[in-house]
Scaffold this motif. Structure first.
Motif, PDB file in Angstrom:
ATOM      1  N   LEU A  13      -3.802   2.156 -15.063  1.00  0.00           N
ATOM      2  CA  LEU A  13      -3.949   2.599 -13.521  1.00  0.00           C
ATOM      3  C   LEU A  13      -5.193   3.120 -13.645  1.00  0.00           C
ATOM      4  CD1 LEU A  13      -0.531   4.014 -12.498  1.00  0.00           C
ATOM      5  CD2 LEU A  13      -1.557   1.625 -11.861  1.00  0.00           C
ATOM      6  N   LEU A  14      -5.697   4.193 -14.633  1.00  0.00           N
ATOM      7  CA  LEU A  14      -7.156   4.629 -14.545  1.00  0.00           C
ATOM      8  C   LEU A  14      -8.259   3.871 -14.787  1.00  0.00           C
ATOM      9  CD1 LEU A  14      -8.349   7.364 -14.616  1.00  0.00           C
ATOM     10  CD2 LEU A  14      -8.166   7.416 -17.169  1.00  0.00           C
ATOM     11  N   CYS A  15      -8.052   2.823 -15.452  1.00  0.00           N
ATOM     12  CA  CYS A  15      -9.103   1.602 -15.843  1.00  0.00           C
ATOM     13  C   CYS A  15      -9.260   1.012 -14.116  1.00  0.00           C
ATOM     14  CB  CYS A  15      -8.798   0.800 -16.873  1.00  0.00           C
ATOM     15  SG  CYS A  15      -9.049   1.553 -18.385  1.00  0.00           S
ATOM     16  N   SER A  16      -8.108   0.548 -13.632  1.00  0.00           N
ATOM     17  CA  SER A  16      -8.060  -0.177 -12.448  1.00  0.00           C
ATOM     18  C   SER A  16      -8.854   0.939 -11.515  1.00  0.00           C
ATOM     19  CB  SER A  16      -6.837  -0.424 -11.876  1.00  0.00           C
ATOM     20  OG  SER A  16      -6.159  -1.402 -12.717  1.00  0.00           O
ATOM     21  N   LEU A  17      -8.581   1.983 -11.513  1.00  0.00           N
ATOM     22  CA  LEU A  17      -9.174   3.200 -10.497  1.00  0.00           C
ATOM     23  C   LEU A  17     -10.919   3.328 -10.672  1.00  0.00           C
ATOM     24  CD1 LEU A  17      -9.190   5.304  -8.346  1.00  0.00           C
ATOM     25  CD2 LEU A  17      -8.562   7.004 -10.260  1.00  0.00           C
ATOM     26  N   TYR A  18     -11.195   3.180 -11.951  1.00  0.00           N
ATOM     27  CA  TYR A  18     -12.548   2.960 -12.122  1.00  0.00           C
ATOM     28  C   TYR A  18     -13.241   2.180 -11.890  1.00  0.00           C
ATOM     29  CZ  TYR A  18     -12.009   6.770 -15.860  1.00  0.00           C
ATOM     30  OH  TYR A  18     -11.829   7.999 -16.546  1.00  0.00           O
ATOM     31  N   ALA A  19     -12.681   0.734 -11.862  1.00  0.00           N
ATOM     32  CA  ALA A  19     -13.197  -0.274 -11.769  1.00  0.00           C
ATOM     33  C   ALA A  19     -13.332  -0.543  -9.813  1.00  0.00           C
ATOM     34  CB  ALA A  19     -12.541  -1.547 -12.218  1.00  0.00           C
ATOM     35  N   PHE A  20     -12.006  -0.358  -9.436  1.00  0.00           N
ATOM     36  CA  PHE A  20     -12.029  -0.496  -7.802  1.00  0.00           C
ATOM     37  C   PHE A  20     -12.667   0.657  -7.124  1.00  0.00           C
ATOM     38  CE2 PHE A  20      -8.879  -3.603  -9.015  1.00  0.00           C
ATOM     39  CZ  PHE A  20      -9.050  -4.573  -7.987  1.00  0.00           C
ATOM     40  N   GLU A  21     -13.068   1.822  -7.801  1.00  0.00           N
ATOM     41  CA  GLU A  21     -13.659   2.799  -6.844  1.00  0.00           C
ATOM     42  C   GLU A  21     -15.190   2.603  -6.262  1.00  0.00           C
ATOM     43  OE1 GLU A  21     -13.148   7.604  -7.382  1.00  0.00           O
ATOM     44  OE2 GLU A  21     -13.898   6.686  -9.201  1.00  0.00           O
ATOM     45  N   TYR A  22     -15.750   1.617  -7.240  1.00  0.00           N
ATOM     46  CA  TYR A  22     -17.033   1.421  -6.514  1.00  0.00           C
ATOM     47  C   TYR A  22     -16.888   0.415  -5.482  1.00  0.00           C
ATOM     48  CZ  TYR A  22     -19.061   2.798 -11.141  1.00  0.00           C
ATOM     49  OH  TYR A  22     -19.557   3.414 -12.181  1.00  0.00           O
ATOM     50  N   LYS A  23     -16.102  -0.368  -5.227  1.00  0.00           N
ATOM     51  CA  LYS A  23     -15.767  -1.308  -4.329  1.00  0.00           C
ATOM     52  C   LYS A  23     -15.489  -0.434  -2.758  1.00  0.00           C
ATOM     53  CE  LYS A  23     -13.105  -5.110  -2.545  1.00  0.00           C
ATOM     54  NZ  LYS A  23     -12.144  -6.182  -2.858  1.00  0.00           N
ATOM     55  N   TRP A  24     -14.423   0.669  -3.178  1.00  0.00           N
ATOM     56  CA  TRP A  24     -13.555   1.405  -2.341  1.00  0.00           C
ATOM     57  C   TRP A  24     -14.701   2.378  -1.683  1.00  0.00           C
ATOM     58  CZ3 TRP A  24      -8.536   1.760  -5.501  1.00  0.00           C
ATOM     59  CH2 TRP A  24      -7.928   0.879  -5.504  1.00  0.00           C
ATOM     60  N   PHE A  25     -15.506   2.728  -2.594  1.00  0.00           N
ATOM     61  CA  PHE A  25     -16.424   3.816  -2.220  1.00  0.00           C
ATOM     62  C   PHE A  25     -17.497   3.127  -1.165  1.00  0.00           C
ATOM     63  CE2 PHE A  25     -19.864   6.809  -2.643  1.00  0.00           C
ATOM     64  CZ  PHE A  25     -19.125   8.303  -2.828  1.00  0.00           C
ATOM     65  N   ASN A  26     -17.881   1.914  -1.524  1.00  0.00           N
ATOM     66  CA  ASN A  26     -18.852   1.466  -0.546  1.00  0.00           C
ATOM     67  C   ASN A  26     -18.086   0.921   0.797  1.00  0.00           C
ATOM     68  OD1 ASN A  26     -21.263   1.388  -2.179  1.00  0.00           O
ATOM     69  ND2 ASN A  26     -20.387  -0.606  -3.246  1.00  0.00           N
ATOM     70  N   MET A  27     -16.631   0.861   0.571  1.00  0.00           N
ATOM     71  CA  MET A  27     -16.117   0.410   1.907  1.00  0.00           C
ATOM     72  C   MET A  27     -15.763   1.868   2.639  1.00  0.00           C
ATOM     73  SD  MET A  27     -13.365  -2.276   0.356  1.00  0.00           S
ATOM     74  CE  MET A  27     -12.231  -2.505   2.013  1.00  0.00           C
ATOM     75  N   GLY A  28     -16.015   2.861   2.128  1.00  0.00           N
ATOM     76  CA  GLY A  28     -15.899   4.016   3.124  1.00  0.00           C
ATOM     77  C   GLY A  28     -14.638   4.647   2.897  1.00  0.00           C
ATOM     78  N   TRP A  29     -13.797   4.332   1.862  1.00  0.00           N
ATOM     79  CA  TRP A  29     -12.510   4.850   1.944  1.00  0.00           C
ATOM     80  C   TRP A  29     -12.692   6.308   1.098  1.00  0.00           C
ATOM     81  CZ3 TRP A  29      -8.265   0.979  -0.020  1.00  0.00           C
ATOM     82  CH2 TRP A  29      -8.187  -0.028   0.569  1.00  0.00           C
ATOM     83  N   GLU A  30     -11.845   7.191   1.700  1.00  0.00           N
ATOM     84  CA  GLU A  30     -11.730   8.756   1.111  1.00  0.00           C
ATOM     85  C   GLU A  30     -10.836   8.613   0.014  1.00  0.00           C
ATOM     86  OE1 GLU A  30     -11.013  11.331   3.826  1.00  0.00           O
ATOM     87  OE2 GLU A  30     -12.980  11.012   5.081  1.00  0.00           O
ATOM     88  N   LEU A  31     -10.918   9.648  -0.842  1.00  0.00           N
ATOM     89  CA  LEU A  31     -10.061   9.743  -2.117  1.00  0.00           C
ATOM     90  C   LEU A  31      -8.512   9.629  -2.011  1.00  0.00           C
ATOM     91  CD1 LEU A  31      -9.906  10.301  -5.243  1.00  0.00           C
ATOM     92  CD2 LEU A  31     -10.086  12.564  -4.614  1.00  0.00           C
ATOM     93  N   HIS A  32      -8.126  10.430  -1.003  1.00  0.00           N
ATOM     94  CA  HIS A  32      -6.393  10.316  -0.695  1.00  0.00           C
ATOM     95  C   HIS A  32      -6.080   8.767  -0.457  1.00  0.00           C
ATOM     96  CE1 HIS A  32      -6.768   9.825   3.515  1.00  0.00           C
ATOM     97  NE2 HIS A  32      -8.052  10.796   3.433  1.00  0.00           N
ATOM     98  N   LYS A  33      -6.924   8.061   0.266  1.00  0.00           N
ATOM     99  CA  LYS A  33      -6.632   6.709   0.633  1.00  0.00           C
ATOM    100  C   LYS A  33      -6.593   5.961  -0.636  1.00  0.00           C
ATOM    101  CE  LYS A  33      -7.688   3.104   3.842  1.00  0.00           C
ATOM    102  NZ  LYS A  33      -8.684   2.362   4.953  1.00  0.00           N
ATOM    103  N   ARG A  34      -7.714   5.971  -1.448  1.00  0.00           N
ATOM    104  CA  ARG A  34      -7.777   5.167  -2.555  1.00  0.00           C
ATOM    105  C   ARG A  34      -6.384   5.535  -3.800  1.00  0.00           C
ATOM    106  NH1 ARG A  34     -13.338   7.393  -2.443  1.00  0.00           N
ATOM    107  NH2 ARG A  34     -12.979   8.509  -4.256  1.00  0.00           N
ATOM    108  N   LEU A  35      -6.150   6.732  -3.786  1.00  0.00           N
ATOM    109  CA  LEU A  35      -5.213   6.815  -4.647  1.00  0.00           C
ATOM    110  C   LEU A  35      -3.683   6.547  -3.988  1.00  0.00           C
ATOM    111  CD1 LEU A  35      -5.921  10.861  -5.962  1.00  0.00           C
ATOM    112  CD2 LEU A  35      -6.337   8.635  -6.889  1.00  0.00           C
ATOM    113  N   THR A  36      -3.526   6.525  -2.823  1.00  0.00           N
ATOM    114  CA  THR A  36      -2.296   6.143  -2.193  1.00  0.00           C
ATOM    115  C   THR A  36      -2.159   4.674  -2.266  1.00  0.00           C
ATOM    116  OG1 THR A  36      -2.291   8.047  -0.524  1.00  0.00           O
ATOM    117  CG2 THR A  36      -1.040   6.076  -0.010  1.00  0.00           C
ATOM    118  N   TYR A  37      -3.391   3.961  -2.180  1.00  0.00           N
ATOM    119  CA  TYR A  37      -3.470   2.585  -2.205  1.00  0.00           C
ATOM    120  C   TYR A  37      -2.879   2.040  -3.594  1.00  0.00           C
ATOM    121  CZ  TYR A  37      -4.935  -2.331  -1.310  1.00  0.00           C
ATOM    122  OH  TYR A  37      -4.968  -3.652  -1.153  1.00  0.00           O
TER     123      TYR A  37
END
Length: 432
Positions: free
Chosen positions: A233-257
């Protein structure tokens, strides 16, 4: 059974999507560069702007047409600046060269080449095995300390800084190719806070996974399985965080997803977690992660997560989120208390007649008028009546005033107050 089948399918789909980054890196640059060279819709082309326009009175092209054609020639590479090309493959090769070819290879060469060679040279130089063991006993730790202090540590810090820049460049290029312009968080303060809190949560989650790995659970391989689930899960968060950050997702939305769609993200991060955990050395493990991570960034940008697989979310981030909220909420309360404290030393509340604290809002008065207010209103009404009576007498008097009349009128005028004086009297009563 259907739920277990869906979970297994989502995990397998995540594994397959994570491997796609190896293929994406070879054609992404070519497609992105070809897309950037295509003329945008609604924009004038080179031929249409450079064609001479025939006017009734002059046959030569105007200066405006010549200027536009030269501008388009420069934009299309005709002797001017060219558009920035996509360099995803170049960045990936740079990451592999720095982390694998320089960093990891130097450590392996020192551990498995230099140290065994020196040990063999000492054993050949000294025939006595006791002397060899004594010299090698203090020589090996000294050489290892010098090597890690003056080579590994500086190179590790340098590689982390350079890798972060290259990873961001790879992620931005891949996102622009698929999604277009990044939509970052609008507020700068939210952007900085989101980055810092995300970094803190990732560090705390890594510590949580390490603690779970060494828990004394009697069930065989239970700790190892839980540890790999955390690391996936941590490696997935590392990899997808760049994409979600460019999409404007905030942290609570990323973790919930991630917690809601955990089967897919466990499968996506599983290959990177396994390959990173294979080396025994922590530094070598970091090098392997840095070599493979750019490919997983590309895979995350291309992947479409399988959602709504399991109705029960996997709340593994709840503990670290609670700790982070407790840390920041305590600081927030202190800040609020400091801001709500009156600046002056006078009390904020008290009996009537006591001064209010500075910056505090005084209580609203009731709708019932006080006796002092009634007295002022009656006095003002009496003054108005006297003023009206004086004007009425002045209107009915003769045009040429007598001395007595003037004296009486002057006395009457002395009793009348102007509106400014009436307002000043009311303000003095309110201040009392």
């Amino acid at each position: 059974m259907d739920s277990l089948y869906n979970i297994g399918t989502a995990i397998l789909l995540g594994v397959l999507d994570s491997i796609k980054g190896i293929a994406v890196v070879f054609y992404l640059d070519k497609e992105a560069n070809r897309k950037s060279l295509q003329p945008r819709p609604g924009r004038a082309t080179k031929e249409s702007l450079s064609t001479p326009v025939a006017f009734p009175q002059q046959q030569q092209p105007s200066a405006t047409t010549t200027k536009l054609s030269s501008t388009v020639n420069k934009d299309n590479g005709g002797g001017g600046k060219r558009k920035e090309e996509s360099k995803v493959l170049h960045r990936v090769l740079q990451c592999c060269l720095l982390n694998g070819g320089v960093f990891m290879l130097s450590i392996l060469l020192f551990e498995y080449g230099v140290l065994p060679g020196l040990n063999f040279f000492l054993s050949y130089l000294f025939s006595n095995s006791g002397t060899v063991s004594t010299v090698w006993g203090w020589m090996k730790p000294s050489l290892s300390l010098l090597f890690h202090s003056f080579w590994v540590a500086p190179l590790f810090l340098l590689s982390k800084i350079v890798n972060s820049l290259w990873f961001q460049d790879i992620a931005d290029s891949a996102y622009k190719f698929r999604k277009g312009r990044p939509q970052l968080i609008s507020s700068i303060s939210k952007l900085i806070a989101d980055t810092l809190i995300s970094l803190l949560i990732q560090v705390l989650f890594l510590l949580q996974s390490t603690v779970i790995k060494y828990l004394p659970i009697p069930v065989p391989f239970a700790c190892s399985i839980l540890y790999m689930v955390h690391m996936s899960l941590l490696c997935s968060l590392y990899a997808f965080e760049y994409k979600w950050f460019n999409m404007g997702w905030e942290l609570h939305k990323r973790l919930t997803y991630i917690e809601t769609n955990w089967p897919f993200f466990i499968g996506f991060g599983l290959p990177l977690a396994i390959l990173s955990e294979m080396p025994n050395s922590l530094v070598i493990s970091g090098c392997v992660f840095s070599v493979l991570f750019p490919l997983f960034i590309l895979s995350a940008n291309e992947a479409t997560p399988k959602v709504s697989v399991c109705e029960t979310p996997l709340k593994l981030f709840s503990l670290v989120v609670a700790i982070t909220n407790a840390l920041f909420s305590s600081r927030t309360k202190l800040g609020k208390a400091a801001l709500s404290t009156p600046i002056s030393g006078s009390p904020a509340t008290g009996p009537p007649g006591m001064m209010m604290g500075r910056g505090m809002t005084p209580p609203l008065s009731s709708s019932t008028p006080t006796p002092s207010l009634n007295f002022q209103l009656n006095q003002q009404q009496r003054m108005r009546q006297q003023q009206q009576h004086h004007h009425r007498q002045h209107r009915h008097s003769s045009p040429v005033p007598s001395t007595v009349g003037s004296t009486g009128s002057g006395a009457g005028m002395g009793l009348v107050m102007t509106p400014q004086q009436q307002q000043a009297a009311l303000n003095r009563s309110f201040r009392r």
